[in-house]
Design a protein around this motif. Structure first.
Motif, mmCIF file in Angstrom:
data_model
loop_
_atom_site.group_PDB
_atom_site.id
_atom_site.type_symbol
_atom_site.label_atom_id
_atom_site.label_comp_id
_atom_site.label_asym_id
_atom_site.label_seq_id
_atom_site.Cartn_x
_atom_site.Cartn_y
_atom_site.Cartn_z
ATOM 1 N N LEU A 162 -14.172 4.510 1.210
ATOM 2 C CA LEU A 162 -13.706 5.746 1.848
ATOM 3 C C LEU A 162 -12.625 5.448 2.872
ATOM 4 C CD1 LEU A 162 -13.951 8.794 2.355
ATOM 5 C CD2 LEU A 162 -15.816 8.298 3.954
ATOM 6 N N ARG A 163 -11.472 6.114 2.727
ATOM 7 C CA ARG A 163 -10.382 5.968 3.707
ATOM 8 C C ARG A 163 -10.693 6.784 4.946
ATOM 9 N NH1 ARG A 163 -5.343 3.901 3.897
ATOM 10 N NH2 ARG A 163 -3.705 4.973 5.047
ATOM 11 N N PHE A 164 -10.925 8.083 4.784
ATOM 12 C CA PHE A 164 -11.336 8.932 5.901
ATOM 13 C C PHE A 164 -11.634 10.333 5.390
ATOM 14 C CE2 PHE A 164 -6.845 9.922 5.545
ATOM 15 C CZ PHE A 164 -6.807 11.296 5.734
ATOM 16 N N THR A 165 -12.337 11.111 6.203
ATOM 17 C CA THR A 165 -12.428 12.562 6.039
ATOM 18 C C THR A 165 -12.163 13.178 7.414
ATOM 19 O OG1 THR A 165 -14.823 12.546 6.431
ATOM 20 C CG2 THR A 165 -14.087 12.511 4.128
ATOM 21 N N PRO A 166 -11.587 14.405 7.484
ATOM 22 C CA PRO A 166 -11.305 15.031 8.781
ATOM 23 C C PRO A 166 -12.551 15.095 9.669
ATOM 24 C CG PRO A 166 -10.236 16.258 7.039
ATOM 25 C CD PRO A 166 -11.094 15.230 6.361
ATOM 26 N N ALA A 167 -12.367 14.681 10.922
ATOM 27 C CA ALA A 167 -13.464 14.625 11.909
ATOM 28 C C ALA A 167 -14.603 13.721 11.438
ATOM 29 C CB ALA A 167 -13.998 16.016 12.228
ATOM 30 N N SER A 168 -14.282 12.794 10.509
ATOM 31 C CA SER A 168 -15.275 11.840 9.980
ATOM 32 C C SER A 168 -16.545 12.544 9.499
ATOM 33 C CB SER A 168 -15.634 10.799 11.050
ATOM 34 O OG SER A 168 -14.473 10.167 11.535
ATOM 35 N N ALA A 169 -16.375 13.723 8.870
ATOM 36 C CA ALA A 169 -17.533 14.536 8.468
ATOM 37 C C ALA A 169 -18.424 13.802 7.469
ATOM 38 C CB ALA A 169 -17.055 15.868 7.884
ATOM 39 N N ALA A 170 -17.835 13.277 6.391
ATOM 40 C CA ALA A 170 -18.628 12.568 5.382
ATOM 41 C C ALA A 170 -19.223 11.288 5.956
ATOM 42 C CB ALA A 170 -17.766 12.247 4.163
ATOM 43 N N GLU A 171 -18.435 10.597 6.792
ATOM 44 C CA GLU A 171 -18.918 9.352 7.380
ATOM 45 C C GLU A 171 -20.139 9.593 8.274
ATOM 46 O OE1 GLU A 171 -14.326 8.926 7.478
ATOM 47 O OE2 GLU A 171 -15.835 10.457 7.073
ATOM 48 N N ARG A 172 -20.132 10.718 8.997
ATOM 49 C CA ARG A 172 -21.235 11.016 9.912
ATOM 50 C C ARG A 172 -22.466 11.531 9.179
ATOM 51 N NH1 ARG A 172 -20.257 15.208 12.814
ATOM 52 N NH2 ARG A 172 -18.230 15.800 11.936
ATOM 53 N N HIS A 173 -22.249 12.484 8.256
ATOM 54 C CA HIS A 173 -23.398 13.141 7.624
ATOM 55 C C HIS A 173 -23.949 12.383 6.411
ATOM 56 C CE1 HIS A 173 -23.050 16.599 10.219
ATOM 57 N NE2 HIS A 173 -21.753 16.673 9.955
ATOM 58 N N CYS A 174 -23.092 11.617 5.733
ATOM 59 C CA CYS A 174 -23.565 10.852 4.569
ATOM 60 C C CYS A 174 -23.759 9.373 4.900
ATOM 61 C CB CYS A 174 -22.579 10.983 3.407
ATOM 62 S SG CYS A 174 -22.355 12.677 2.845
ATOM 63 N N GLY A 175 -22.827 8.833 5.711
ATOM 64 C CA GLY A 175 -22.902 7.408 6.033
ATOM 65 C C GLY A 175 -23.599 7.108 7.340
ATOM 66 N N GLN A 176 -24.068 8.170 8.041
ATOM 67 C CA GLN A 176 -24.793 8.010 9.309
ATOM 68 C C GLN A 176 -23.959 7.277 10.363
ATOM 69 O OE1 GLN A 176 -27.997 9.557 9.411
ATOM 70 N NE2 GLN A 176 -27.052 10.257 7.512
#
Length: 471
Positions: free
Chosen positions: A386-400
């Motif tokens: 993953l390169r990025f998602t706005p406001a790190s949404a996927a990183e926070r909610h899926c990747g914790q």
């Protein structure tokens, strides 16, 4: 017995030889700019050659002042064809000189910058021809790649130097003489400059200005910034076309490394792919192409709308207008991604072919959904990059990924970790809005995932079970 003086000198010399490191001569590619900028680059070339480096200069058949027949050093020249002639470029440069030396005193402020804008547009078109003649020439790019350059030296006034370097997979270095009002230096190089005190470059003002001169100087900065963002901003879509999208660029690096380690790589792409071109591959990857009901131009149109929104429309919108427009564009992208998923997962022939190939693992960017669905259907493990998602949404909610809204700036919010109270409030709202978009639009995929997997599991739940690689 006391060693003689000559013996001591020999011992010291031997010690220096043992401590000295190896120095290898480099192979350097130069992407120059015409006029006085070339004069600046020549000095660097001379020094590089004096240090026994091999230097090659890329020039067009329409070059005005760079003459490969009149070289003072031992540099090499790689010449590429362009549709314009030397006289065309000389004519535009002459118009620049006439404007600055003779016409400017008889023009008001806005007449001058209007004419300057026209000339910069002409130069921009010629530079784009240069870029196309190099980057869209498979033979020339293959020749440059085979020469195994170590670094590219570029003057950023002529765009595409970094594009050539990235395509050749080599580092690049900028050498810059100047830009009007130091626009590139300020916006790209973060050069500090106070308009009310620092005179704009080429404004003919000094650091001792009257009140009216300070006002003129501030306007000079604003006009040059407008030219910088409007004309240089046109290159955004061009760079995206060449680099084939930032997420794909991230995946390409991994593909290259996998192939270097002798893995067999197959890329699944649609007939409507905007930037991924199976005919322009630099590695030995394979491509499996599937049909979709939309065309390349449809996807490119939406991507262009994204770029325009972020770079040009956003400054003129309030917070809610911006996110309302963003929501519309994400919805359109979602519909296209769903078409991709259907074209693969609901094609028995394609799925049977993929299963027969016996893949060991699937590499997926979760910004484009269904990677994990394909992996589960093929009964193979999957890995996220993953390169990025706005406001790190996927990183926070899926990747914790841990993230504190009052301290950590939302990705793409243009804020830093040093925020004022109002900026912290804006940052918290950015997180909330992005979370709303994430759960409302990405949440639509829950029913789709349940339909494919034949049991009730959502996208965000499924994503927690994938291995993640954040790049």
């Amino acid at each position: 017995m006391v060693p003689s003086t000559s013996s001591r000198v020999n011992q010291l010399l031997m010690l220096q030889i043992l401590l000295a490191g190896f120095v290898f001569c480099g192979n350097i590619l130069v992407w120059p700019t015409e006029g006085s900028h070339w004069l600046n680059t020549q000095i660097i070339i001379e020094e590089l050659i004096n240090r026994n480096h091999n230097v090659t200069v890329l020039i067009s058949t329409g070059a005005a002042y760079i003459n490969p027949n009149n070289k003072f050093y031992s540099e090499n020249y790689e010449i590429y064809k362009v549709p314009y002639e030397k006289k065309d470029l000389l004519s535009t440069i002459d118009d620049f000189v006439k404007l600055w030396l003779y016409e400017k005193p008889n023009m008001n402020f806005f007449q001058f910058y209007q004419r300057l804008n026209q000339l910069v547009t002409q130069i921009n078109m010629m530079i784009k021809e240069n870029c196309n003649s190099v980057l869209k020439s498979p033979d020339l790019m293959a020749k440059l790649k085979s020469n195994q350059y170590n670094v590219l030296l570029s003057d950023p006034v002529t765009m595409c130097g970094e594009l050539i370097a990235v395509t050749l997979d080599i580092p690049f270095i900028y050498t810059l003489r100047f830009t009007p009002a130091s626009a590139a230096e300020r916006h790209c190089g973060q050069l500090p400059s106070v308009p009310s005190f620092t005179p704009a470059f080429l404004s003919e003002l000094t650091d001792k200005m009257s009140f009216s001169e300070r006002q003129k100087n501030i306007v000079s900065y604003l006009v040059q910034d407008f030219i910088f963002f409007s004309l240089w901003g046109e290159w955004d879509s061009y760079y995206s076309d060449i680099l084939e999208g930032s997420h794909w660029l991230n995946t390409q690096i991994i593909i290259e490394e996998l192939i270097n380690r002798n893995h067999n790589v197959t890329v699944l792409i649609s007939t409507g792919a905007a930037y991924i071109n199976p005919n322009n591959k630099f590695y030995s990857e394979n491509y499996e192409i599937y049909k979709v009901p939309y065309e390349k131009k449809d996807l490119l149109s939406i991507i262009d709308d994204f770029v325009k929104l972020w770079l040009y429309e956003k400054p003129n919108m309030n917070f809610l207008q911006f996110y309302q427009r963003l929501n519309q564009l994400v919805t359109q992208i979602n519909m296209m991604i769903k078409e991709n998923c259907n074209s693969v997962l609901k094609s028995p022939d394609l799925m049977a072919k993929l299963k027969s190939n016996q893949y060991n693992v699937l590499l997926s960017d979760p910004v484009t959904m269904c990677g994990e669905l394909i992996a589960v259907t093929l009964d193979i493990p999957f890995i996220y990059t993953l390169r990025f998602t706005p406001a790190s949404a996927a990183e926070r909610h899926c990747g914790q990924l841990p993230s504190v809204p009052s301290f950590t700036p939302a990705f793409l919010s243009e804020l830093t970790d040093k925020m004022s109270f109002s900026e912290r409030l804006k940052n918290i709202v950015s997180y909330l809005v992005q979370d709303f978009i994430f759960f409302s639009l990405w949440g639509e995929w829950d029913s789709y995932y349940s339909d494919i997997l034949d049991f009730n599991i959502g996208f965000t739940t499924r994503s927690l079970k994938g291995s993640c690689h954040f790049a």
